[in-house]
Motif scaffolding. Structure first.
Motif, PDB file in Angstrom:
ATOM      1  N   LYS A 279      61.753  32.036  16.244  1.00  0.00           N
ATOM      2  CA  LYS A 279      63.159  32.308  16.562  1.00  0.00           C
ATOM      3  C   LYS A 279      63.287  33.214  17.786  1.00  0.00           C
ATOM      4  N   LEU A 280      62.412  34.188  17.900  1.00  0.00           N
ATOM      5  CA  LEU A 280      62.459  35.071  19.066  1.00  0.00           C
ATOM      6  C   LEU A 280      62.136  34.317  20.349  1.00  0.00           C
ATOM      7  N   GLU A 281      61.273  33.333  20.269  1.00  0.00           N
ATOM      8  CA  GLU A 281      60.951  32.538  21.455  1.00  0.00           C
ATOM      9  C   GLU A 281      62.170  31.733  21.910  1.00  0.00           C
ATOM     10  N   ILE A 282      62.937  31.238  20.958  1.00  0.00           N
ATOM     11  CA  ILE A 282      64.172  30.525  21.302  1.00  0.00           C
ATOM     12  C   ILE A 282      65.140  31.464  22.021  1.00  0.00           C
ATOM     13  N   ALA A 283      65.261  32.705  21.523  1.00  0.00           N
ATOM     14  CA  ALA A 283      66.127  33.691  22.175  1.00  0.00           C
ATOM     15  C   ALA A 283      65.618  34.049  23.568  1.00  0.00           C
TER      16      ALA A 283
ATOM     17  N   ILE B 138      83.322  27.093  19.000  1.00  0.00           N
ATOM     18  CA  ILE B 138      83.336  28.316  18.209  1.00  0.00           C
ATOM     19  C   ILE B 138      82.232  29.268  18.636  1.00  0.00           C
ATOM     20  N   ALA B 139      81.011  28.772  18.767  1.00  0.00           N
ATOM     21  CA  ALA B 139      79.893  29.657  19.091  1.00  0.00           C
ATOM     22  C   ALA B 139      80.044  30.261  20.484  1.00  0.00           C
ATOM     23  N   TYR B 140      80.288  29.433  21.488  1.00  0.00           N
ATOM     24  CA  TYR B 140      80.431  29.955  22.847  1.00  0.00           C
ATOM     25  C   TYR B 140      81.763  30.685  23.023  1.00  0.00           C
ATOM     26  N   GLY B 141      82.823  30.165  22.417  1.00  0.00           N
ATOM     27  CA  GLY B 141      84.105  30.846  22.502  1.00  0.00           C
ATOM     28  C   GLY B 141      84.047  32.231  21.887  1.00  0.00           C
ATOM     29  N   THR B 142      83.395  32.346  20.731  1.00  0.00           N
ATOM     30  CA  THR B 142      83.253  33.648  20.091  1.00  0.00           C
ATOM     31  C   THR B 142      82.469  34.604  20.977  1.00  0.00           C
ATOM     32  N   GLY B 143      81.323  34.140  21.489  1.00  0.00           N
ATOM     33  CA  GLY B 143      80.496  35.002  22.321  1.00  0.00           C
ATOM     34  C   GLY B 143      81.216  35.468  23.573  1.00  0.00           C
TER      35      GLY B 143
ATOM     36  N   ALA C 216      75.559  34.258  22.419  1.00  0.00           N
ATOM     37  CA  ALA C 216      75.814  35.591  22.951  1.00  0.00           C
ATOM     38  C   ALA C 216      74.682  36.046  23.859  1.00  0.00           C
ATOM     39  N   VAL C 217      73.452  35.654  23.535  1.00  0.00           N
ATOM     40  CA  VAL C 217      72.325  35.955  24.418  1.00  0.00           C
ATOM     41  C   VAL C 217      72.556  35.304  25.784  1.00  0.00           C
ATOM     42  N   GLU C 218      72.882  34.020  25.785  1.00  0.00           N
ATOM     43  CA  GLU C 218      73.124  33.308  27.047  1.00  0.00           C
ATOM     44  C   GLU C 218      74.250  33.946  27.850  1.00  0.00           C
TER      45      GLU C 218
ATOM     46  N   GLY D  80      75.691  36.970  27.525  1.00  0.00           N
ATOM     47  CA  GLY D  80      75.405  38.323  27.961  1.00  0.00           C
ATOM     48  C   GLY D  80      74.546  38.355  29.211  1.00  0.00           C
ATOM     49  N   LYS D  81      73.563  37.464  29.265  1.00  0.00           N
ATOM     50  CA  LYS D  81      72.704  37.395  30.450  1.00  0.00           C
ATOM     51  C   LYS D  81      73.500  36.933  31.664  1.00  0.00           C
ATOM     52  N   LEU D  82      74.362  35.941  31.495  1.00  0.00           N
ATOM     53  CA  LEU D  82      75.190  35.473  32.600  1.00  0.00           C
ATOM     54  C   LEU D  82      76.139  36.560  33.103  1.00  0.00           C
ATOM     55  N   MET D  83      76.540  37.468  32.209  1.00  0.00           N
ATOM     56  CA  MET D  83      77.446  38.555  32.589  1.00  0.00           C
ATOM     57  C   MET D  83      76.702  39.746  33.183  1.00  0.00           C
ATOM     58  N   GLY D  84      75.378  39.653  33.302  1.00  0.00           N
ATOM     59  CA  GLY D  84      74.610  40.680  34.000  1.00  0.00           C
ATOM     60  C   GLY D  84      74.057  41.785  33.143  1.00  0.00           C
TER      61      GLY D  84
END
Length: 318
Positions: free
Chosen positions: A174-178, A120-125, A154-156, A158-162
């Motif tokens: 929490k920001l450090e995790i992101a 769900i999480a990765y599929g949604t993103g 979505a952070v992961e 989005g970064k992979l998509m450039g």
């Protein structure tokens, strides 16, 4: 078997003993090893989710486990297969019967805990950013609730998509995790979001899991021809979108609900999962599971979601 079930005419779930069902045509029965919790589980308990089943029903939208029985007219699955299922319900139990059409086989290297935190999480993103928003390399992506279940993925992705990824979350931890997931720029929830985004040149795509004032601030800092994805409303308020502002800046607000694709375009979901599983095998995706709890502590897991005390995913292991 034990299951965490919403009883008839009730608005809360309790652990109960239920008979073990047999799989029917097109179904498989699964020994459930892990179940990912989602904000939708909280809404289902209250009866406010858009896809809430009729009570009684067992909570748990996504599961991972081992096939222990195969019903008639099932192709591609056998007893002993390691699988994950986007089940929609039934996951918070020791066993479950699910449509084989909703199941996927797991890569050998993927743990059950990661699998239950994945679909769900990765599929949604991925489907929201790729199939719906058409995120392009070099664009600026804002992710709100960036340390939560759908936000962090979505952070992961989005970064992979450039994209240049801006993460918005509450608190340094929490920001450090992101940041670890790939965020280029961090904005604390205590800051003036609109002002900070404008300082950074605005954003092209907004992936918002919070709603309310956060969505409004992001909306006002979206660049012309930007796209906004209202993914969830963890802040409690559903934003009202001023259509006249859409016209002035040529903005697009895009609806997305991953569950809908099971019914009208399942091939989009299958292609997305194929891409995501390949990225996982290549080491490009690293699911973040902050809590793993047994079935008799599922209420504790629900409270972690309710209070937004967890990061990434909370997983229950029946």
């Amino acid at each position: 078997m034990r299951s965490f079930t919403v009883l008839k005419d009730a608005t809360r779930a309790v652990l109960v003993d239920r008979p073990v069902p047999a799989p029917g045509p097109g179904e498989i029965r699964v020994d459930i090893r892990a179940c990912g919790l989602n904000f939708a589980d909280l809404l289902m308990q209250k009866g406010t989710y858009q896809d809430t089943p009729a009570a009684p029903f067992t909570l748990g939208l996504e599961v991972a486990g081992i096939v222990n029985s195969v019903g008639p007219r099932v192709d591609g699955f056998a007893v002993g297969d390691r699988i994950a299922v986007y089940s929609g319900q039934g996951g918070l139990a020791e066993q479950g019967v699910f449509s084989a059409g909703r199941a996927v086989k797991l890569p050998d290297a993927m743990s059950f805990e990661h699998a239950a935190a994945f679909l769900i999480a990765y599929g949604t993103g991925h489907m929201a950013l790729d199939h719906r928003a058409r995120l392009q390399p070099g664009e600026t992506l804002l992710v709100t609730g960036a340390a939560g279940g759908v936000g962090l993925t979505a952070v992961e992705i989005g970064k992979l998509m450039g994209a240049r990824v801006i993460a918005h979350a509450r608190g340094a931890d929490k920001l450090e995790i992101a940041r670890h997931a790939g965020a280029d720029i961090l904005i604390d929830a205590s800051e003036d979001l609109r002002a900070r985004l404008l300082e950074l040149g605005g954003v092209d795509v907004v992936y918002d899991a919070i709603g309310g004032e956060v969505f409004k601030a992001a909306f006002r800092a979206t660049n012309p021809e930007g796209r906004l994805l209202p993914i969830g409303f963890a802040g409690g308020d559903v934003p009202q979108i001023p259509a006249n502002h859409l016209l002035v800046k040529n903005l697009t607000v895009i609806g997305f609900y991953i569950g809908g694709y099971l019914n009208f375009r399942p091939e989009v979901m299958r292609r997305s999962f194929e891409t995501l599983f390949q990225w996982y095998q290549d080491g490009k995706l690293k699911p973040h599971v902050s809590h793993v709890l047994p079935l008799d502590r599922v209420e504790e897991g629900m409270e972690l979601l309710r209070s937004r005390a967890s990061t990434g995913k909370v997983v229950i292991t029946p």
